[in-house]
Write a protein that holds these residues in place. Structure first.
Motif, PDB file in Angstrom:
ATOM      1  N   GLY A  27       0.680  -1.281   0.018  1.00 35.65           N
ATOM      2  CA  GLY A  27      -0.125  -0.020  -0.115  1.00 35.65           C
ATOM      3  C   GLY A  27       0.978   1.166   0.061  1.00 35.65           C
ATOM      4  O   GLY A  27       0.237   2.489   0.257  1.00 35.65           O
ATOM      5  N   LYS A  28       2.195   1.164  -0.249  1.00 34.80           N
ATOM      6  CA  LYS A  28       2.765   2.273  -0.223  1.00 34.80           C
ATOM      7  C   LYS A  28       3.934   2.373  -1.422  1.00 34.80           C
ATOM      8  O   LYS A  28       4.360   1.317  -2.098  1.00 34.80           O
ATOM      9  CB  LYS A  28       3.844   2.327   0.977  1.00 34.80           C
ATOM     10  N   TYR A  29       3.977   3.676  -1.830  1.00 42.70           N
ATOM     11  CA  TYR A  29       5.036   3.743  -3.061  1.00 42.70           C
ATOM     12  C   TYR A  29       6.438   3.918  -2.109  1.00 42.70           C
ATOM     13  O   TYR A  29       6.587   4.714  -1.007  1.00 42.70           O
ATOM     14  CB  TYR A  29       4.909   5.093  -3.630  1.00 42.70           C
ATOM     15  N   ALA A  30       7.683   3.183  -2.554  1.00 44.57           N
ATOM     16  CA  ALA A  30       8.730   3.386  -2.123  1.00 44.57           C
ATOM     17  C   ALA A  30       9.770   4.126  -3.346  1.00 44.57           C
ATOM     18  O   ALA A  30       9.722   3.408  -4.296  1.00 44.57           O
ATOM     19  CB  ALA A  30       9.335   2.464  -1.349  1.00 44.57           C
ATOM     20  N   ALA A  31      10.672   5.161  -3.005  1.00 45.00           N
ATOM     21  CA  ALA A  31      11.472   5.505  -3.937  1.00 45.00           C
ATOM     22  C   ALA A  31      13.097   5.188  -3.151  1.00 45.00           C
ATOM     23  O   ALA A  31      13.070   5.806  -2.125  1.00 45.00           O
ATOM     24  CB  ALA A  31      11.157   6.848  -4.150  1.00 45.00           C
ATOM     25  N   ARG A  32      13.846   4.897  -4.099  1.00 51.46           N
ATOM     26  CA  ARG A  32      15.242   4.707  -3.679  1.00 51.46           C
ATOM     27  C   ARG A  32      16.171   5.224  -4.721  1.00 51.46           C
ATOM     28  O   ARG A  32      15.941   5.020  -5.809  1.00 51.46           O
ATOM     29  CB  ARG A  32      15.552   3.250  -3.523  1.00 51.46           C
ATOM     30  N   ALA A  33      17.305   5.943  -4.339  1.00 58.78           N
ATOM     31  CA  ALA A  33      18.360   6.437  -5.129  1.00 58.78           C
ATOM     32  C   ALA A  33      19.732   6.632  -4.378  1.00 58.78           C
ATOM     33  O   ALA A  33      19.303   7.214  -3.516  1.00 58.78           O
ATOM     34  CB  ALA A  33      18.031   7.535  -5.994  1.00 58.78           C
ATOM     35  N   ARG A  34      20.885   6.320  -4.715  1.00 59.76           N
ATOM     36  CA  ARG A  34      22.019   6.688  -4.332  1.00 59.76           C
ATOM     37  C   ARG A  34      22.284   8.201  -4.161  1.00 59.76           C
ATOM     38  O   ARG A  34      22.240   8.740  -3.213  1.00 59.76           O
ATOM     39  CB  ARG A  34      23.238   5.679  -4.695  1.00 59.76           C
ATOM     40  N   ARG A  35      21.958   8.412  -5.551  1.00 53.99           N
ATOM     41  CA  ARG A  35      22.014   9.986  -5.500  1.00 53.99           C
ATOM     42  C   ARG A  35      21.115  10.479  -6.593  1.00 53.99           C
ATOM     43  O   ARG A  35      21.391   9.827  -7.839  1.00 53.99           O
ATOM     44  CB  ARG A  35      23.246  10.899  -5.664  1.00 53.99           C
ATOM     45  N   LEU A  36      20.159  11.200  -6.621  1.00 49.35           N
ATOM     46  CA  LEU A  36      19.563  11.608  -7.900  1.00 49.35           C
ATOM     47  C   LEU A  36      20.366  12.281  -8.802  1.00 49.35           C
ATOM     48  O   LEU A  36      21.211  13.096  -8.414  1.00 49.35           O
ATOM     49  CB  LEU A  36      18.508  12.658  -7.390  1.00 49.35           C
ATOM     50  N   HIS A  37      20.325  12.222 -10.148  1.00 51.68           N
ATOM     51  CA  HIS A  37      20.980  13.063 -11.040  1.00 51.68           C
ATOM     52  C   HIS A  37      20.081  14.074 -11.937  1.00 51.68           C
ATOM     53  O   HIS A  37      18.725  13.452 -12.061  1.00 51.68           O
ATOM     54  CB  HIS A  37      21.544  11.893 -12.019  1.00 51.68           C
ATOM     55  N   GLY A  38      20.321  15.129 -12.398  1.00 53.82           N
ATOM     56  CA  GLY A  38      19.666  15.954 -13.246  1.00 53.82           C
ATOM     57  C   GLY A  38      19.120  15.522 -14.416  1.00 53.82           C
ATOM     58  O   GLY A  38      19.800  14.503 -15.032  1.00 53.82           O
ATOM     59  N   ALA A  39      17.924  15.619 -14.956  1.00 55.36           N
ATOM     60  CA  ALA A  39      17.418  15.094 -16.391  1.00 55.36           C
ATOM     61  C   ALA A  39      16.149  16.203 -16.743  1.00 55.36           C
ATOM     62  O   ALA A  39      15.962  17.096 -16.248  1.00 55.36           O
ATOM     63  CB  ALA A  39      16.698  13.970 -15.960  1.00 55.36           C
ATOM     64  N   LYS A  40      15.907  15.931 -17.901  1.00 52.37           N
ATOM     65  CA  LYS A  40      15.018  16.705 -18.848  1.00 52.37           C
ATOM     66  C   LYS A  40      13.796  15.855 -18.397  1.00 52.37           C
ATOM     67  O   LYS A  40      13.679  14.697 -18.529  1.00 52.37           O
ATOM     68  CB  LYS A  40      15.114  16.886 -20.218  1.00 52.37           C
ATOM     69  N   ILE A  41      12.738  16.473 -17.908  1.00 48.01           N
ATOM     70  CA  ILE A  41      11.288  15.843 -17.568  1.00 48.01           C
ATOM     71  C   ILE A  41      10.485  16.791 -18.090  1.00 48.01           C
ATOM     72  O   ILE A  41      10.192  17.759 -17.868  1.00 48.01           O
ATOM     73  CB  ILE A  41      11.201  15.876 -16.142  1.00 48.01           C
ATOM     74  N   PHE A  42       9.429  16.134 -19.043  1.00 47.50           N
ATOM     75  CA  PHE A  42       8.178  16.683 -19.694  1.00 47.50           C
ATOM     76  C   PHE A  42       7.221  16.193 -18.766  1.00 47.50           C
ATOM     77  O   PHE A  42       6.901  15.032 -18.857  1.00 47.50           O
ATOM     78  CB  PHE A  42       8.114  16.366 -20.959  1.00 47.50           C
ATOM     79  N   MET A  43       6.270  17.060 -18.167  1.00 42.19           N
ATOM     80  CA  MET A  43       5.194  16.623 -17.249  1.00 42.19           C
ATOM     81  C   MET A  43       4.326  16.657 -18.204  1.00 42.19           C
ATOM     82  O   MET A  43       3.646  17.431 -18.815  1.00 42.19           O
ATOM     83  CB  MET A  43       5.061  17.705 -16.178  1.00 42.19           C
ATOM     84  N   ASP A  44       3.389  15.223 -18.177  1.00 41.55           N
ATOM     85  CA  ASP A  44       2.210  15.113 -18.822  1.00 41.55           C
ATOM     86  C   ASP A  44       1.108  16.005 -18.603  1.00 41.55           C
ATOM     87  O   ASP A  44       0.322  16.520 -19.440  1.00 41.55           O
ATOM     88  CB  ASP A  44       1.800  13.719 -18.549  1.00 41.55           C
ATOM     89  N   TYR A  45       1.173  16.572 -17.294  1.00 39.32           N
ATOM     90  CA  TYR A  45       0.112  17.519 -16.840  1.00 39.32           C
ATOM     91  C   TYR A  45       0.835  18.455 -15.914  1.00 39.32           C
ATOM     92  O   TYR A  45       1.875  17.972 -15.099  1.00 39.32           O
ATOM     93  CB  TYR A  45      -1.122  16.732 -15.919  1.00 39.32           C
ATOM     94  N   PRO A  46       0.643  19.887 -16.039  1.00 38.10           N
ATOM     95  CA  PRO A  46       1.412  20.751 -15.027  1.00 38.10           C
ATOM     96  C   PRO A  46       0.941  20.511 -13.736  1.00 38.10           C
ATOM     97  O   PRO A  46       0.069  21.802 -13.157  1.00 38.10           O
ATOM     98  CB  PRO A  46       1.042  22.195 -15.516  1.00 38.10           C
ATOM     99  N   SER A  47       1.241  19.498 -13.235  1.00 41.96           N
ATOM    100  CA  SER A  47       0.569  19.456 -11.664  1.00 41.96           C
ATOM    101  C   SER A  47       0.999  20.227 -10.738  1.00 41.96           C
ATOM    102  O   SER A  47       2.445  20.416 -10.817  1.00 41.96           O
ATOM    103  CB  SER A  47       0.909  17.630 -11.300  1.00 41.96           C
TER     104      SER A  47
END
Ligand code: EPU
Length: 418
Positions: free
Chosen positions: A133-153
């Protein structure tokens, strides 16, 4: 008739992400002009449950310190109470490489997915999983990227700003939300040492930094609260002055108020609104900023019941935010809903009736309807209102409204989470 003046509170939807931003640093963050409302209390408890200290240090000033974070999981019993709790995901993931949360709750106003947040975190390099019932997110270190947001949430953009601020390298958010609260958050993050440009436009560039420090930040005035009081004055104001307003943030509302014939004037941060003699019907589309705010759509719907002719309200942000029409009909409002469109015929004399607040904003709108209705209106389930407006009825009473809060026997506090 309402008359007098009041000062607009700090924005709920700016204070909530500012509180989450404090998780990005081990230094103190002081947030000013934080309203006393249920959603802030819930967010404070979420931060405390993670190990942060949250103290009120003076009138409407919160000091948050996140030096000793001991949990990276937002507690489900709190997260299901509002939407903004999910904003702890971005900072926890960026600073500690780990974050988990149930899907957030919040008002039942339509589908409210969080795919934009999750796709964004994954694009920044996080591994996302769904477990128990939970989302878990893991990363040693996030890295920059280009992100196109499907909706301008709106909070999707905020969560990604929070995460990308501590990522390695540059992130570009395309189709980002340009809501003023996003700009307020970017300004706070920049004061903490982030390097963000373009907030307020649909393209935001974030150059990640290695660490962020503490700051003191005053949140912007609440444009939705200001707009709600402005509509109250348009319905029954002899003359109401609202102080501490940023008129630019209310352009779309002021445009519509003038169009229907409401006398409105701005001088600096003061907005003066009176009831118009003969108001005319119009069409309103709720859209992302700078379009007409969905959070003011229900209050505007009430005003349109008092306008001459047939008005159309098109809700284009949420797929289920016209339910208040059922309640307005109980008061005699002539409102027909088909899909995302409400057709309102006026002017209709409204009559007092028992009605139900369905969410924060419809609760406020029904109270406004009660101000112009003949007889007594009972608005039930006002705990919704208390999540988003500070002392709503007291402030209207201060302008001359006759409103009484009735706390049912056995209920200790009407504010959830408080
Ligand atoms: N959406 C997606 N995918 C996502 C996220 C959203 O398709 O990943 C869609 C939703 O289905 C919805 C639309 O986008 O149709 C708008 O959602 P958005 O994510 O922009 O809204 P939010 O960030 O959850 C904030 C405010 C709301 C306000 C909206 C729009 C906070 C805490 N909440 O919600 O405020 O209505 O932006 O401006 O900032 C309120 O204060 O009463 C309130 C509901």
């Amino acid at each position: 008739m309402l008359s007098g003046s009041l000062r607009v509170s700090g924005a709920k939807n700016a204070a909530l992400p500012a509180m989450a931003a404090a998780l990005l640093t081990d230094e103190d963050c002081v947030i000013e002009d934080v309203p006393h409302i249920g959603d802030i209390a819930i967010m404070g408890n979420v931060l405390r449950s993670l190990g942060a200290t949250v103290e009120e240090v003076g009138e409407k000033r919160l000091k948050i310190n996140a030096r000793d974070i001991r949990s990276f999981t937002a507690p489900t019993e709190l997260v299901v109470q509002n939407r903004a709790s999910f904003l702890v995901m971005g900072p926890l993931l960026a600073r500690f490489g780990e974050a988990a949360s149930s899907p957030p709750g919040g008002d039942v106003i339509g589908q409210r997915p969080i795919d934009v947040h999750l796709v964004g975190f994954a694009t920044l390099g996080a591994e996302i999983s769904w477990d128990g019932g939970k989302y878990a997110a893991r990363a040693r270190r996030l890295h920059g990227a280009k992100i196109f947001m499907d909706y301008p949430s709106h909070i999707g953009t905020e969560n990604l700003l929070l995460a990308a601020s501590l990522a390695k390298g540059t992130t570009i958010l395309r189709n980002a939300s340009g809501e003023p609260e996003v700009v307020c958050l970017a300004e706070m993050l920049n004061k903490m040492g982030a390097r963000i440009s373009g907030a307020g436009t649909s393209t935001i560039e974030i150059q990640g930094v290695d660490r962020l420090g503490g700051t003191t930040h005053r949140v912007i005035p609440d444009r939705i609260e200001a707009g709600t009081f402005a509509i109250a004055a348009a319905l029954c104001g002899e003359e109401v002055q609202l102080h501490g307003v940023v008129p630019d943030h209310l352009d779309s509302l002021l445009w519509k108020l003038k169009e229907v014939g409401v006398p409105v004037s701005c001088e600096g941060d003061r907005l003066t609104v009176r009831r118009g003699d003969c108001l005319s019907a119009t069409h309103v589309q709720a859209l992302p900023y700078p379009g007409f705010a969905t959070d003011l759509q229900a209050a505007m719907g009430v005003l349109l019941t008092q306008c001459q002719g047939g008005s159309i309200v098109h809700e284009r942000v949420y797929d289920n935010r016209l339910q208040y029409a059922n309640e307005l009909r109980k008061m005699g409002g002539q409102v027909e809903v088909e899909g995302l469109i409400a057709r309102i015929t006026g002017p209709t004399p409204l009559k007092g009736a028992p009605v139900r607040a369905l969410d924060i904003r419809s609760g406020a709108a029904l109270i406004l309807a009660g101000l112009v209705a003949q007889g007594v209106t009972e608005v039930h389930d006002i705990y919704h209102l208390d999540r988003g407006y500070e002392s709503f009825e007291e402030r209207l009473t201060g302008l001359g409204a006759r409103i009484q809060r009735v706390v049912p026997e056995g209920v200790v506090s009407p504010v959830p989470g408080a």
